[in-house]
Design an enzyme around this catalytic site. Structure first.
Site, PDB file in Angstrom:
ATOM      1  N   ILE A 182      -1.717   4.744 -11.797  1.00 52.19           N
ATOM      2  CA  ILE A 182      -2.692   5.310 -10.862  1.00 52.19           C
ATOM      3  C   ILE A 182      -3.013   6.754 -11.237  1.00 52.19           C
ATOM      4  O   ILE A 182      -4.177   7.172 -11.219  1.00 52.19           O
ATOM      5  CB  ILE A 182      -2.189   5.202  -9.417  1.00 52.19           C
ATOM      6  CG1 ILE A 182      -2.169   3.722  -8.985  1.00 52.19           C
ATOM      7  CG2 ILE A 182      -3.047   6.027  -8.469  1.00 52.19           C
ATOM      8  CD1 ILE A 182      -1.597   3.476  -7.619  1.00 52.19           C
ATOM      9  N   HIS A 232      -5.009   5.656   5.820  1.00 57.32           N
ATOM     10  CA  HIS A 232      -4.368   4.832   4.785  1.00 57.32           C
ATOM     11  C   HIS A 232      -5.303   3.721   4.299  1.00 57.32           C
ATOM     12  O   HIS A 232      -5.036   2.536   4.459  1.00 57.32           O
ATOM     13  CB  HIS A 232      -3.052   4.230   5.297  1.00 57.32           C
ATOM     14  CG  HIS A 232      -2.121   3.837   4.189  1.00 57.32           C
ATOM     15  ND1 HIS A 232      -0.759   3.713   4.364  1.00 57.32           N
ATOM     16  CD2 HIS A 232      -2.345   3.536   2.887  1.00 57.32           C
ATOM     17  CE1 HIS A 232      -0.196   3.354   3.226  1.00 57.32           C
ATOM     18  NE2 HIS A 232      -1.151   3.236   2.312  1.00 57.32           N
TER      19      HIS A 232
END
Length: 330
Positions: free
Chosen positions: A166, A295
């Site tokens: 990532i 989130h």
């Protein structure tokens, strides 16, 4: 009652004139039983439904998690479980499930998380939430020289705390913004990954001191719990932007509030907090220079369907005793 949210789906044809035929009933009795704890995205349900391998029971709600007592009861005698992050997987649940346990992580998140991280970084650094509010509430008056000025990526140093797939994907997306340098720190140098983005390994302290933008990408472990605290923030530039899309537990939120409210750092963007959801009266919500998202890093249609499909395919492979596409080694 809680049972109103529950639906059984049998992967077998129906005899429209007279209910289930005897043959179908016998076929269903041999199908493996699966419990699904949420109305997961359609690709995964389609795979389970069309497999001919399982019958599954579904907690048919996307708003209310299955009650714990209900979950433990439904696990008795099932062959497989598809769950989401709202379910606590602990000794009590594993005892209720019995048998061996295989865990499959949703390893399809990289692109969505990297995109969201870049979006959050730009939103925070260019003060887009503040600007939108001003435009909506009448604050947009005469032109002013430094009104709503933010910080550019061009010629900046971007730091990455925890360099994995990532972190690399984030750097690849930021590079076209003419970033001058990428730096990172981790438990040890990661030359193969670093070479992809031409990133330099530095110490934790140097990461704090040099970064104009600091993106947190590390896992939450005992070693990284609240690693982003007063010690880190006190070494950062007062023009720096702090971004966390990893786990809320790596940040000491009280120290972050102090750093933001005193001008120790310029801004912060958070997609993760402790707890989740963060109470609406939390002090961080009072700060204009703190952007908080609920989130949503993986919240793209493509990624959520890919997560659902991967979970379903892994489940079917595991039930057949075959190697899974992705498996967490315990």
């Amino acid at each position: 009652m809680a049972l109103r949210g529950l639906r059984r789906i049998a992967v077998a044809p129906l005899n429209i004139s007279g209910g289930l035929t005897g043959n179908v009933q016998r076929e269903m009795s041999t199908l493996q039983r699966v419990y699904v704890t949420r109305q997961i995205p359609p690709e995964g349900l389609k795979i389970l439904r069309e497999s001919g391998q399982v019958q599954f029971e579904l907690w048919d709600s996307d708003d209310v998690p299955v009650p714990r007592k209900e979950l433990l009861q439904k696990l008795k005698g099932v062959d497989g479980l598809v769950c989401v992050l709202t379910e606590r997987i602990d000794a009590e649940l594993l005892d209720a499930a019995e048998g061996s346990v295989w865990v499959t992580p949703p390893d399809v998140l990289t692109d969505a998380v990297a995109e969201l991280t870049v979006a959050l970084l730009l939103t925070t650094s260019r003060r887009l939430v503040e600007a939108t509010h001003e435009a909506k509430t009448g604050g947009w008056g005469t032109w002013r020289t430094l009104w709503l000025c933010g910080h550019e990526l061009a010629n900046s140093t971007v730091g990455i705390l925890g360099l994995g797939r990532i972190g690399v994907a984030i750097a690849e997306r930021l590079a076209p913004f003419k970033v001058k340098k990428f730096i990172y720190t981790d438990v040890a140098p990661r030359p193969e990954l670093a070479s992809i983005i031409n990133a330099e390994y530095v110490s934790f302290d140097e990461l704090a001191k040099q970064s104009d933008f600091l993106s947190v990408c590390c896992a939450l472990t005992p070693e990284t719990k609240e690693i982003c605290n007063k010690n880190l923030f006190s070494k950062m530039k007062n023009t720096s932007i702090f971004i966390n899309t990893s786990r809320g537990g790596v940040v000491n939120q009280e120290d972050l509030y102090e750093a933001l409210s005193t001008g120790q750092i310029a801004g912060a963007g958070l997609d993760v907090t402790v707890p989740e959801p963060l109470p609406t009266n939390h002090p961080l919500f009072t700060l204009k220079n703190c952007v908080i998202l609920p989130h949503i890093a993986s919240a793209s249609y493509t990624t959520r369907n890919a997560m659902s499909a991967l979970a379903a395919n892994n489940l079917l492979l595991g039930l057949q005793g075959e190697p899974m596409i992705k498996e967490l080694k315990l």
